[in-house]
Design a protein around this motif. Structure first.
Motif, mmCIF file in Angstrom:
data_model
loop_
_atom_site.group_PDB
_atom_site.id
_atom_site.type_symbol
_atom_site.label_atom_id
_atom_site.label_comp_id
_atom_site.label_asym_id
_atom_site.label_seq_id
_atom_site.Cartn_x
_atom_site.Cartn_y
_atom_site.Cartn_z
ATOM 1 N N PRO A 16 0.811 -1.224 0.000
ATOM 2 C CA PRO A 16 0.000 0.000 0.000
ATOM 3 C C PRO A 16 0.843 1.273 0.000
ATOM 4 O O PRO A 16 0.381 2.322 -0.426
ATOM 5 C CB PRO A 16 -0.817 -0.109 1.281
ATOM 6 N N GLU A 17 2.104 1.167 0.446
ATOM 7 C CA GLU A 17 2.946 2.362 0.457
ATOM 8 C C GLU A 17 3.452 2.724 -0.937
ATOM 9 O O GLU A 17 3.949 3.807 -1.163
ATOM 10 C CB GLU A 17 4.126 2.189 1.419
ATOM 11 N N GLU A 18 3.348 1.792 -1.900
ATOM 12 C CA GLU A 18 3.815 2.072 -3.248
ATOM 13 C C GLU A 18 2.662 2.290 -4.202
ATOM 14 O O GLU A 18 2.788 2.032 -5.383
ATOM 15 C CB GLU A 18 4.646 0.920 -3.814
ATOM 16 N N GLU A 19 1.536 2.705 -3.735
ATOM 17 C CA GLU A 19 0.372 2.878 -4.590
ATOM 18 C C GLU A 19 0.662 3.908 -5.683
ATOM 19 O O GLU A 19 0.619 5.111 -5.444
ATOM 20 C CB GLU A 19 -0.843 3.322 -3.781
ATOM 21 N N PRO A 20 0.971 3.434 -6.875
ATOM 22 C CA PRO A 20 1.318 4.356 -7.964
ATOM 23 C C PRO A 20 0.095 5.078 -8.529
ATOM 24 O O PRO A 20 0.218 6.030 -9.257
ATOM 25 C CB PRO A 20 1.936 3.448 -9.022
ATOM 26 N N TYR A 21 -1.072 4.590 -8.191
ATOM 27 C CA TYR A 21 -2.271 5.171 -8.768
ATOM 28 C C TYR A 21 -2.948 6.169 -7.833
ATOM 29 O O TYR A 21 -4.034 6.641 -8.114
ATOM 30 C CB TYR A 21 -3.265 4.070 -9.129
ATOM 31 N N ALA A 22 -2.301 6.476 -6.716
ATOM 32 C CA ALA A 22 -2.910 7.403 -5.755
ATOM 33 C C ALA A 22 -3.219 8.734 -6.450
ATOM 34 O O ALA A 22 -2.469 9.202 -7.299
ATOM 35 C CB ALA A 22 -1.981 7.625 -4.585
ATOM 36 N N ILE A 23 -4.320 9.300 -6.059
ATOM 37 C CA ILE A 23 -4.764 10.540 -6.705
ATOM 38 C C ILE A 23 -3.831 11.684 -6.340
ATOM 39 O O ILE A 23 -3.567 11.940 -5.172
ATOM 40 C CB ILE A 23 -6.205 10.869 -6.292
ATOM 41 N N ASP A 24 -3.320 12.319 -7.363
ATOM 42 C CA ASP A 24 -2.470 13.500 -7.179
ATOM 43 C C ASP A 24 -3.361 14.722 -7.370
ATOM 44 O O ASP A 24 -3.940 14.924 -8.439
ATOM 45 C CB ASP A 24 -1.339 13.478 -8.218
ATOM 46 N N HIS A 25 -3.495 15.526 -6.324
ATOM 47 C CA HIS A 25 -4.407 16.660 -6.388
ATOM 48 C C HIS A 25 -3.908 17.772 -7.309
ATOM 49 O O HIS A 25 -4.680 18.640 -7.700
ATOM 50 C CB HIS A 25 -4.660 17.201 -4.973
ATOM 51 N N ASP A 26 -2.630 17.738 -7.657
ATOM 52 C CA ASP A 26 -2.094 18.748 -8.576
ATOM 53 C C ASP A 26 -2.271 18.343 -10.039
ATOM 54 O O ASP A 26 -2.059 19.154 -10.934
ATOM 55 C CB ASP A 26 -0.606 18.986 -8.292
ATOM 56 N N THR A 28 -4.305 16.739 -13.463
ATOM 57 C CA THR A 28 -5.632 16.910 -14.066
ATOM 58 C C THR A 28 -6.438 15.629 -13.848
ATOM 59 O O THR A 28 -5.867 14.554 -13.608
ATOM 60 C CB THR A 28 -5.507 17.182 -15.573
ATOM 61 N N PRO A 29 -7.763 15.723 -13.955
ATOM 62 C CA PRO A 29 -8.584 14.513 -13.799
ATOM 63 C C PRO A 29 -8.224 13.424 -14.814
ATOM 64 O O PRO A 29 -8.282 12.244 -14.493
ATOM 65 C CB PRO A 29 -10.011 15.020 -14.017
ATOM 66 N N ALA A 30 -7.814 13.822 -16.013
ATOM 67 C CA ALA A 30 -7.424 12.841 -17.023
ATOM 68 C C ALA A 30 -6.168 12.082 -16.583
ATOM 69 O O ALA A 30 -6.070 10.865 -16.753
ATOM 70 C CB ALA A 30 -7.189 13.520 -18.360
ATOM 71 N N GLU A 31 -5.207 12.810 -16.016
ATOM 72 C CA GLU A 31 -3.985 12.156 -15.539
ATOM 73 C C GLU A 31 -4.303 11.188 -14.398
ATOM 74 O O GLU A 31 -3.731 10.093 -14.318
ATOM 75 C CB GLU A 31 -2.964 13.194 -15.084
ATOM 76 N N ASN A 32 -5.221 11.581 -13.503
ATOM 77 C CA ASN A 32 -5.610 10.681 -12.409
ATOM 78 C C ASN A 32 -6.293 9.426 -12.948
ATOM 79 O O ASN A 32 -6.046 8.321 -12.455
ATOM 80 C CB ASN A 32 -6.532 11.411 -11.426
ATOM 81 N N GLU A 33 -7.128 9.588 -13.962
ATOM 82 C CA GLU A 33 -7.797 8.424 -14.561
ATOM 83 C C GLU A 33 -6.784 7.518 -15.245
ATOM 84 O O GLU A 33 -6.899 6.292 -15.185
ATOM 85 C CB GLU A 33 -8.875 8.871 -15.548
ATOM 86 N N VAL A 34 -5.780 8.108 -15.900
ATOM 87 C CA VAL A 34 -4.734 7.309 -16.540
ATOM 88 C C VAL A 34 -3.953 6.529 -15.487
ATOM 89 O O VAL A 34 -3.614 5.359 -15.683
ATOM 90 C CB VAL A 34 -3.799 8.203 -17.391
ATOM 91 N N ARG A 35 -3.678 7.149 -14.327
ATOM 92 C CA ARG A 35 -2.989 6.448 -13.233
ATOM 93 C C ARG A 35 -3.811 5.263 -12.742
ATOM 94 O O ARG A 35 -3.290 4.174 -12.521
ATOM 95 C CB ARG A 35 -2.730 7.410 -12.078
ATOM 96 N N LYS A 36 -5.112 5.497 -12.551
ATOM 97 C CA LYS A 36 -5.982 4.415 -12.094
ATOM 98 C C LYS A 36 -6.026 3.284 -13.118
ATOM 99 O O LYS A 36 -5.954 2.096 -12.759
ATOM 100 C CB LYS A 36 -7.406 4.935 -11.853
#
Length: 101
Positions: A16-26, A28-36
């Protein structure tokens, strides 16, 4: 102690400490969706690799069991043939003693 134990099974090798898909608030929503999406693809890939390994182990187990069953069937066939041969010999010897044959 009869307390129930919780068993946790996780197919994801990342902690859980290496969650690469964690939401980055800085980001864009598209980048967060790509991470997920990237995280989900990694999970599927890890699960698929695990299933391939599990299938390999299962195939080895099945082939070993089939080999043992084949050898057991051959042993039973030889034992049956031996018992049949002995019975024929024994019955013939009984009839020879009685003078029937």
């Amino acid at each position: 102690n009869n307390a129930p134990h919780d068993i946790v099974v996780n197919f994801n090798p990342h902690g859980p400490e290496e969650e690469p898909y964690a939401i980055d608030h800085d980001a864009t929503p598209a980048e967060n969706e790509v991470r997920k999406l990237s995280h989900n693809v990694e999970e599927v890939r890890d699960h698929f690799n695990f299933m391939l390994f599990r299938n390999e182990v299962h195939d080895q187990s099945v082939s070993e069991t089939q080999r043992r069953m084949f050898h057991w069937a051959v042993l039973q066939t030889l034992a049956l043939a031996g018992v049949c041969g002995w019975q024929i010999y024994y019955v013939r010897s009984l009839f020879k003693v009685r003078g029937v044959v």
